[in-house]
Design an enzyme around this catalytic site. Structure first.
Site, PDB file in Angstrom:
ATOM      1  N   ASP A  42     -10.071  35.423 -24.031  1.00  0.00           N
ATOM      2  CA  ASP A  42     -10.706  35.807 -25.190  1.00  0.00           C
ATOM      3  C   ASP A  42     -11.856  35.181 -25.529  1.00  0.00           C
ATOM      4  O   ASP A  42     -12.357  34.809 -26.873  1.00  0.00           O
ATOM      5  CB  ASP A  42      -9.715  35.466 -26.317  1.00  0.00           C
ATOM      6  CG  ASP A  42      -8.466  36.481 -26.315  1.00  0.00           C
ATOM      7  OD1 ASP A  42      -8.403  37.369 -25.533  1.00  0.00           O
ATOM      8  OD2 ASP A  42      -7.296  35.953 -26.563  1.00  0.00           O
ATOM      9  N   ALA A  43     -12.700  34.653 -24.637  1.00  0.00           N
ATOM     10  CA  ALA A  43     -13.952  34.290 -24.687  1.00  0.00           C
ATOM     11  C   ALA A  43     -15.143  34.650 -23.918  1.00  0.00           C
ATOM     12  O   ALA A  43     -16.093  34.096 -23.869  1.00  0.00           O
ATOM     13  CB  ALA A  43     -13.868  32.688 -24.361  1.00  0.00           C
TER      14      ALA A  43
END
Length: 293
Positions: free
Chosen positions: A237-238
């Site tokens: 999620d980055a």
């Protein structure tokens, strides 16, 4: 095999470019198109002043363009790209990208994408849907799309991903959309589709992680909820963010209200990201995106 669009719009070429900023880039690229009898229909640019990086998206009609489609990249690289140390991508509007959908049990994003696809809002081909659960197979069948269920556990993850990759290659899939796919992809898998895997999640991370983020957010009395869509990278999620949005909530909203509103937002933001990707409007530089309108 490349699918050809049925759109009546004139066929066009799209160049996405980034390079060190310097004088004359726009003029040189425009002159290349003009001298070869191309008509520019869209040109957008951005300069990252701090890093001195130039970004551009330019689109032009191909009807009377002198250079054959299969030679444009070669000519552009030789005559211009090398001179300016450019990184570039060439796309054609009449080529329809092939998209695979990865899902688990939640159907809201899947239904939204398939509805937009069926109504021709999204001009893509969807050769298959892949899932780690069997629940959404009837949805795939309803839309006439092949459904492949892979039961994944700690002992077979690597093996199952290899099978998935072979299947994606056989179906000539260009990019993947994780439509609420609740399974972490390995770095090796992501490496095969760098900047071509689009993910969606709520924007509570990292404050409210876990299986019930809306419940945790409700207990804290949050006043906004949001959704984030990004390209998947090794770091969970980055990855480079494509689109985000929020809506306001209040004390009058229940947990169920937060979940409903959050899912509505997830659908819109994910479809918006797919649209930008299909329209070739996204340039990734390091861990950021330039999203042209």
């Amino acid at each position: 095999m490349i699918s050809i669009s049925s759109s009546r719009q004139p066929a066009s070429a799209i160049l996405l470019i980034h390079c060190p900023d310097s004088k004359g880039i726009v003029a040189t690229v425009s002159e290349f198109i003009y001298k070869n009898n191309g008509n520019i229909t869209n040109l957008d640019q951005h300069v990252d002043i701090k890093r001195q990086i130039f970004f551009m998206r330019v689109e032009w009609e191909l009807d009377n363009f002198i250079i054959p489609d299969n030679k444009i990249g070669e000519y552009f690289d030789t005559l211009i790209a090398k001179k300016f140390d450019m990184q570039w991508q060439l796309h054609f509007s009449h080529e329809v990208p092939r998209m695979a959908l990865f899902v688990s049990k939640q159907p809201h994003c899947l239904y939204d994408i398939l509805s937009r696809w069926r109504s021709l809002e999204l001009e893509v081909e969807i050769p298959l849907i892949i899932s780690n659960h069997p629940e959404l197979e009837p949805v795939a069948r309803q839309f006439g799309i092949d459904f492949h269920w892979f039961e994944i556990n700690g002992g077979n993850k690597q093996e199952q991903e290899q099978v998935q990759l072979r299947l994606l290659a056989e179906r000539q899939v260009e990019f993947i959309v994780l439509a609420r796919y609740m399974q972490i992809l390995s770095a090796a898998f992501i490496g095969h589709y760098k900047n071509r895997i689009i993910n969606i999640h709520h924007s509570f991370l990292p404050a409210f992680p876990g299986a019930k983020p809306y419940h945790s957010a409700f207990e804290r009395g949050v006043k906004v909820i949001g959704a984030t869509s990004h390209y998947a990278t090794e770091e969970l999620d980055a990855g480079p963010i494509i689109a985000q949005d929020i809506i306001r909530v209040s004390h009058a909203d229940s947990v169920e209200d937060l979940i409903r509103k959050g899912r509505d937002l997830e659908k819109v933001i994910l479809s918006r990201s797919i649209w930008h990707h299909v329209q070739r409007q996204i340039l990734v530089y390091q861990n950021q995106t330039v999203v042209f309108s």
